[in-house]
Design a protein around this motif. Structure first.
Motif, PDB file in Angstrom:
ATOM      1  N   ALA A  67      35.902 -62.682 -33.159  1.00 49.52           N
ATOM      2  CA  ALA A  67      36.171 -61.672 -34.191  1.00 49.52           C
ATOM      3  C   ALA A  67      35.626 -60.311 -33.773  1.00 49.52           C
ATOM      4  O   ALA A  67      36.280 -59.283 -33.982  1.00 49.52           O
ATOM      5  CB  ALA A  67      35.558 -62.103 -35.515  1.00 49.52           C
ATOM      6  N   LEU A  68      34.437 -60.306 -33.176  1.00 53.72           N
ATOM      7  CA  LEU A  68      33.868 -59.041 -32.722  1.00 53.72           C
ATOM      8  C   LEU A  68      34.692 -58.428 -31.590  1.00 53.72           C
ATOM      9  O   LEU A  68      34.861 -57.212 -31.521  1.00 53.72           O
ATOM     10  CB  LEU A  68      32.416 -59.240 -32.288  1.00 53.72           C
ATOM     11  N   ALA A  69      35.210 -59.266 -30.707  1.00 58.03           N
ATOM     12  CA  ALA A  69      36.057 -58.763 -29.624  1.00 58.03           C
ATOM     13  C   ALA A  69      37.359 -58.169 -30.180  1.00 58.03           C
ATOM     14  O   ALA A  69      37.811 -57.120 -29.712  1.00 58.03           O
ATOM     15  CB  ALA A  69      36.357 -59.881 -28.636  1.00 58.03           C
ATOM     16  N   GLN A  70      37.954 -58.823 -31.170  1.00 58.39           N
ATOM     17  CA  GLN A  70      39.174 -58.290 -31.793  1.00 58.39           C
ATOM     18  C   GLN A  70      38.893 -56.959 -32.489  1.00 58.39           C
ATOM     19  O   GLN A  70      39.692 -56.026 -32.412  1.00 58.39           O
ATOM     20  CB  GLN A  70      39.740 -59.289 -32.792  1.00 58.39           C
ATOM     21  N   THR A  71      37.756 -56.884 -33.154  1.00 60.37           N
ATOM     22  CA  THR A  71      37.391 -55.651 -33.842  1.00 60.37           C
ATOM     23  C   THR A  71      37.153 -54.523 -32.843  1.00 60.37           C
ATOM     24  O   THR A  71      37.597 -53.395 -33.055  1.00 60.37           O
ATOM     25  CB  THR A  71      36.124 -55.868 -34.689  1.00 60.37           C
ATOM     26  N   GLU A  72      36.477 -54.847 -31.761  1.00 60.54           N
ATOM     27  CA  GLU A  72      36.228 -53.835 -30.737  1.00 60.54           C
ATOM     28  C   GLU A  72      37.544 -53.304 -30.160  1.00 60.54           C
ATOM     29  O   GLU A  72      37.722 -52.099 -29.984  1.00 60.54           O
ATOM     30  CB  GLU A  72      35.368 -54.425 -29.622  1.00 60.54           C
ATOM     31  N   LEU A  73      38.470 -54.203 -29.897  1.00 54.39           N
ATOM     32  CA  LEU A  73      39.768 -53.798 -29.370  1.00 54.39           C
ATOM     33  C   LEU A  73      40.527 -52.928 -30.373  1.00 54.39           C
ATOM     34  O   LEU A  73      41.130 -51.911 -30.001  1.00 54.39           O
ATOM     35  CB  LEU A  73      40.595 -55.036 -29.011  1.00 54.39           C
TER      36      LEU A  73
END
Length: 97
Positions: A67-73
């Protein structure tokens, strides 16, 4: 006017869908932008709920990292679009009148 071109234009006009008032067959830019903003907002809300669940111990750590990776992207994409818009605006301001 040539008869063949007249028939071609009539066939083209008849083949346009009745539900498309613009006749372009493509989605409206405003609708596409609104859908993109909705997706961005949904991504942030889902990441926030997963982060809250991870703090209470209810979420899988792997789901939190994902989820954090998706948010960062999503945030990086939004910042890139914002930078391009600002750059285009500055180019317009530099144009001679």
């Amino acid at each position: 006017m040539d008869v063949k071109s007249l028939f071609a234009t009539q066939r083209y006009a008849a083949s346009k869908p009745a539900t498309d008032p613009t006749g372009s067959g493509q989605p409206n830019v405003a609708d596409s932008f609104a859908e993109t903003l909705k997706d961005f907002s949904t991504t942030l809300a889902e990441s926030e709920s997963i982060a809250k669940a991870a703090m209470t111990g209810d979420a899988d750590p792997h789901a939190l990292v994902q989820a954090l990776a998706q948010t960062e992207l999503a945030v990086e994409a939004a910042v890139t679009v914002r930078n391009k818009v600002v750059e285009a605006y500055q180019e317009i301001l530099r144009m001679p009148v």
